[in-house]
Design a protein around this motif. Structure first.
Motif, PDB file in Angstrom:
ATOM      1  N   TRP A   1       4.314 -23.480  48.074  1.00  0.00           N
ATOM      2  CA  TRP A   1       4.889 -22.540  47.390  1.00  0.00           C
ATOM      3  C   TRP A   1       6.386 -23.127  47.389  1.00  0.00           C
ATOM      4  O   TRP A   1       6.843 -23.768  48.198  1.00  0.00           O
ATOM      5  N   ASP A   2       7.077 -22.537  46.175  1.00  0.00           N
ATOM      6  CA  ASP A   2       8.540 -23.039  45.643  1.00  0.00           C
ATOM      7  C   ASP A   2       9.736 -21.972  46.298  1.00  0.00           C
ATOM      8  O   ASP A   2      10.705 -22.517  46.794  1.00  0.00           O
ATOM      9  N   HIS A   3       9.456 -20.710  45.923  1.00  0.00           N
ATOM     10  CA  HIS A   3      10.700 -19.827  46.335  1.00  0.00           C
ATOM     11  C   HIS A   3      10.047 -18.387  46.852  1.00  0.00           C
ATOM     12  O   HIS A   3       8.685 -18.119  46.424  1.00  0.00           O
ATOM     13  N   LEU A   4      10.815 -17.762  47.780  1.00  0.00           N
ATOM     14  CA  LEU A   4      10.195 -16.769  48.323  1.00  0.00           C
ATOM     15  C   LEU A   4      11.021 -15.582  47.853  1.00  0.00           C
ATOM     16  O   LEU A   4      12.339 -15.548  47.979  1.00  0.00           O
ATOM     17  N   GLY A   5      10.190 -14.656  47.558  1.00  0.00           N
ATOM     18  CA  GLY A   5      10.888 -13.006  47.381  1.00  0.00           C
ATOM     19  C   GLY A   5      10.450 -12.032  48.207  1.00  0.00           C
ATOM     20  O   GLY A   5       9.499 -12.257  49.143  1.00  0.00           O
ATOM     21  N   ILE A   6      10.834 -10.671  48.231  1.00  0.00           N
ATOM     22  CA  ILE A   6      10.760  -9.534  48.828  1.00  0.00           C
ATOM     23  C   ILE A   6      10.601  -8.619  47.742  1.00  0.00           C
ATOM     24  O   ILE A   6      11.351  -8.484  46.913  1.00  0.00           O
ATOM     25  N   THR A   7       9.446  -7.806  48.015  1.00  0.00           N
ATOM     26  CA  THR A   7       9.390  -6.687  47.071  1.00  0.00           C
ATOM     27  C   THR A   7       9.413  -5.197  47.894  1.00  0.00           C
ATOM     28  O   THR A   7       8.660  -5.247  48.780  1.00  0.00           O
ATOM     29  N   THR A   8      10.228  -4.520  47.381  1.00  0.00           N
ATOM     30  CA  THR A   8      10.640  -3.258  48.217  1.00  0.00           C
ATOM     31  C   THR A   8      11.068  -2.162  47.517  1.00  0.00           C
ATOM     32  O   THR A   8      11.739  -2.008  46.537  1.00  0.00           O
TER      33      THR A   8
ATOM     34  N   PHE B   1      15.657 -14.569  51.359  1.00  0.00           N
ATOM     35  CA  PHE B   1      14.775 -14.347  49.852  1.00  0.00           C
ATOM     36  C   PHE B   1      15.701 -14.808  48.716  1.00  0.00           C
ATOM     37  O   PHE B   1      16.806 -14.355  48.516  1.00  0.00           O
ATOM     38  N   GLU B   2      15.114 -15.407  47.771  1.00  0.00           N
ATOM     39  CA  GLU B   2      15.628 -16.001  46.550  1.00  0.00           C
ATOM     40  C   GLU B   2      15.449 -14.835  45.576  1.00  0.00           C
ATOM     41  O   GLU B   2      16.391 -14.938  44.488  1.00  0.00           O
ATOM     42  N   THR B   3      14.613 -13.810  45.703  1.00  0.00           N
ATOM     43  CA  THR B   3      14.483 -12.859  44.564  1.00  0.00           C
ATOM     44  C   THR B   3      14.183 -11.399  45.310  1.00  0.00           C
ATOM     45  O   THR B   3      13.725 -11.747  46.540  1.00  0.00           O
ATOM     46  N   VAL B   4      14.473 -10.520  44.803  1.00  0.00           N
ATOM     47  CA  VAL B   4      14.131  -9.049  45.271  1.00  0.00           C
ATOM     48  C   VAL B   4      13.498  -8.484  44.005  1.00  0.00           C
ATOM     49  O   VAL B   4      14.057  -8.296  43.039  1.00  0.00           O
ATOM     50  N   THR B   5      12.362  -7.837  44.378  1.00  0.00           N
ATOM     51  CA  THR B   5      11.788  -6.904  43.334  1.00  0.00           C
ATOM     52  C   THR B   5      11.950  -5.481  43.786  1.00  0.00           C
ATOM     53  O   THR B   5      11.373  -5.088  44.876  1.00  0.00           O
ATOM     54  N   ILE B   6      12.585  -4.586  42.999  1.00  0.00           N
ATOM     55  CA  ILE B   6      12.970  -3.457  43.137  1.00  0.00           C
ATOM     56  C   ILE B   6      12.437  -2.496  42.136  1.00  0.00           C
ATOM     57  O   ILE B   6      12.842  -2.813  41.025  1.00  0.00           O
ATOM     58  N   PRO B   7      12.366  -1.111  42.452  1.00  0.00           N
ATOM     59  CA  PRO B   7      12.453  -0.167  41.131  1.00  0.00           C
ATOM     60  C   PRO B   7      13.695  -0.039  40.581  1.00  0.00           C
ATOM     61  O   PRO B   7      14.490   0.274  41.208  1.00  0.00           O
ATOM     62  N   LEU B   8      13.635  -0.204  39.369  1.00  0.00           N
ATOM     63  CA  LEU B   8      14.771   0.259  38.428  1.00  0.00           C
ATOM     64  C   LEU B   8      14.735   0.325  37.167  1.00  0.00           C
ATOM     65  O   LEU B   8      13.829  -0.253  36.500  1.00  0.00           O
ATOM     66  N   ASN B   9      15.057   1.703  36.702  1.00  0.00           N
ATOM     67  CA  ASN B   9      14.954   2.069  35.447  1.00  0.00           C
ATOM     68  C   ASN B   9      16.031   3.056  35.063  1.00  0.00           C
ATOM     69  O   ASN B   9      16.733   3.599  35.868  1.00  0.00           O
ATOM     70  N   ILE B  10      15.871   3.580  33.790  1.00  0.00           N
ATOM     71  CA  ILE B  10      17.006   4.380  33.258  1.00  0.00           C
ATOM     72  C   ILE B  10      16.902   5.873  34.084  1.00  0.00           C
ATOM     73  O   ILE B  10      17.828   6.406  33.773  1.00  0.00           O
ATOM     74  N   ILE B  11      15.868   6.001  34.514  1.00  0.00           N
ATOM     75  CA  ILE B  11      15.921   7.518  35.199  1.00  0.00           C
ATOM     76  C   ILE B  11      16.087   7.235  36.823  1.00  0.00           C
ATOM     77  O   ILE B  11      16.030   8.222  37.336  1.00  0.00           O
ATOM     78  N   ASN B  12      16.113   5.920  37.220  1.00  0.00           N
ATOM     79  CA  ASN B  12      16.404   5.607  38.628  1.00  0.00           C
ATOM     80  C   ASN B  12      17.308   4.574  38.765  1.00  0.00           C
ATOM     81  O   ASN B  12      16.737   3.300  38.810  1.00  0.00           O
ATOM     82  N   THR B  13      18.290   4.801  38.464  1.00  0.00           N
ATOM     83  CA  THR B  13      19.446   3.692  38.755  1.00  0.00           C
ATOM     84  C   THR B  13      20.281   3.863  39.999  1.00  0.00           C
ATOM     85  O   THR B  13      21.276   3.166  40.319  1.00  0.00           O
ATOM     86  N   THR B  14      19.441   4.217  40.960  1.00  0.00           N
ATOM     87  CA  THR B  14      19.992   4.739  42.557  1.00  0.00           C
ATOM     88  C   THR B  14      20.090   3.222  43.097  1.00  0.00           C
ATOM     89  O   THR B  14      20.881   2.972  44.157  1.00  0.00           O
ATOM     90  N   ARG B  15      19.817   2.124  42.513  1.00  0.00           N
ATOM     91  CA  ARG B  15      19.614   0.515  43.520  1.00  0.00           C
ATOM     92  C   ARG B  15      20.584  -0.236  42.582  1.00  0.00           C
ATOM     93  O   ARG B  15      20.369  -1.649  42.859  1.00  0.00           O
TER      94      ARG B  15
END
Ligand code: SF4
Ligand code: SF4
Length: 357
Positions: free
Chosen positions: A148-155, A171-185
């Motif tokens: 594998w080349d890159h490590l990320g976290i999903t949270t 971690f080189e990437t982070v996957t998070i919930p983010l959208n126009i009605i949830n800008t809290t992150r």
């Protein structure tokens, strides 16, 4: 290969054929990163999203054109540690378990190695610590160094917890919930920008329900594209979804509105004439771990726009600590911190009544 500006989520396909058609069309349109997990669209060991994507990219005309991401978790998808369910990638807590799930994903996806691998659904420090235990998730991952080349976290964790994860430097990437009605992150986005970490925005359409309103759907994607260093991950379910995303991307350069203008347009659509929560996050942290902004975003859509999907999605997500407004103790901390001067406790009471009714 560089990441395309919009990424392919593989969790919403209808069946094998629609998955193959959708993935190939998305690759033809120039979208190249495919996020997958063992449990997406899981029907049985041979009918699941990984196997469908494997068939789509295994064809000689598509080989080598996709950036492939796979993942598994020591957890149960929610806030706890999980029982080992290899076919779905849950509860991976030993090297042997990691070996099994890693090999399974490689076989289903028809690849020898992964461009990205993710520590998946890790929402608490306890879950991260479990992954770090000797002989645990990370030991399994490191055994496969070179595959594998890159490590990320999903949270779905809160800002503070996510930044603690990222400060490990793993971690080189982070996957998070983010959208126009949830800008809290957005604090995480700022941190990542300063630290060179790529942000992958999951739930760009809030579980699909923003798609029920054409204006909100467009604003949702425009908003994420306006954020530098953020890559929207769209769960395409058919070629029409891909077509729409391609149109958004092509027309984005000529699109004039700034991030702030997009968000105020959303405010108007959702009823900004009534004082309401803007999901700014200044009232955090709540002693009961309620994410007031995220919870009230669903409430706003339901209350002011009559969006039934918002209420359904809110209920479906009650495993997420941040959305458990039933735990509110009416302590008043959020009232005292809200820069918009909202009577937050009163609003939460109303939200409890109508969202759980
Ligand atoms: S009033 Fe409720 S939501 Fe607000 S901080 Fe207290 S417990 Fe949390
Ligand atoms: S209640 Fe107030 S402080 Fe809390 S997120 Fe909403 S607008 Fe921001």
């Amino acid at each position: 290969m560089e990441l395309s500006r919009i990424l392919i989520g593989a969790m919403r396909f209808k069946n094998r054929q629609s998955a193959i058609d959708t993935v190939r069309f998305a690759l033809d349109c120039g979208f190249n990163y495919i996020d997958n997990s063992a449990c997406y669209c899981y029907q049985n060991p041979s009918e699941n999203s990984e196997s469908w994507v494997g068939e789509a990219i295994g064809h000689p005309s598509y080989q080598g054109r996709a950036i492939i991401s796979a993942k598994c978790t020591p957890g149960n998808g929610g806030l706890e540690l999980g029982e080992f369910i290899p076919e779905k990638g849950f509860g991976v807590r030993s090297v042997a378990q990691f070996d099994q799930v890693f090999a399974q994903s490689r076989k289903r996806l028809q690849v020898d190695r992964f461009d990205f691998y993710h520590l998946w659904t890790t929402h608490t420090l306890e879950q991260l610590e479990e992954a770090q235990k000797p002989g645990g998730w990370f030991a399994g991952l490191h055994k496969h160094a070179g595959e594998w080349d890159h490590l990320g976290i999903t949270t779905h964790a809160d800002n503070e917890t996510i930044i603690t994860f990222l400060k490990t430097g793993a971690f080189e990437t982070v996957t998070i919930p983010l959208n126009i009605i949830n800008t809290t992150r957005t604090a995480v986005v700022d941190y990542c920008r300063a630290s060179g970490i790529t942000v992958i925005a999951m739930n760009p359409l809030a579980g699909g329900f923003l798609a029920a309103n054409e204006q909100l759907k467009e604003l949702a994607l425009r908003y994420l594209l306006s954020l530098e260093g953020v890559y929207p991950l769209i769960g395409f379910s058919c070629v029409e979804d891909v077509d729409y995303a391609e149109w958004i991307l092509k027309s984005q350069r000529a699109y004039q509105k700034s991030t702030g203008q997009i968000l105020s347009e959303v405010d108007k659509l959702i009823g900004a004439d009534v004082p309401r929560c803007t999901a700014c996050g200044y009232c955090q942290p709540c002693p009961e771990r309620i994410n007031v902004g995220a919870s009230l975003s669903y409430y706003n859509l339901y209350k002011f726009m009559g969006n039934e999907h918002a209420r359904k999605e809110f209920r479906n997500k009650q495993w997420e600590d941040g959305l458990r407004i039933d735990k509110c103790k009416q302590c008043g901390i959020c009232d005292s911190r809200c820069p918009n001067g909202l009577e937050v406790m009163k609003i939460i009471k109303d939200a409890q009544e109508i969202m759980y009714a």
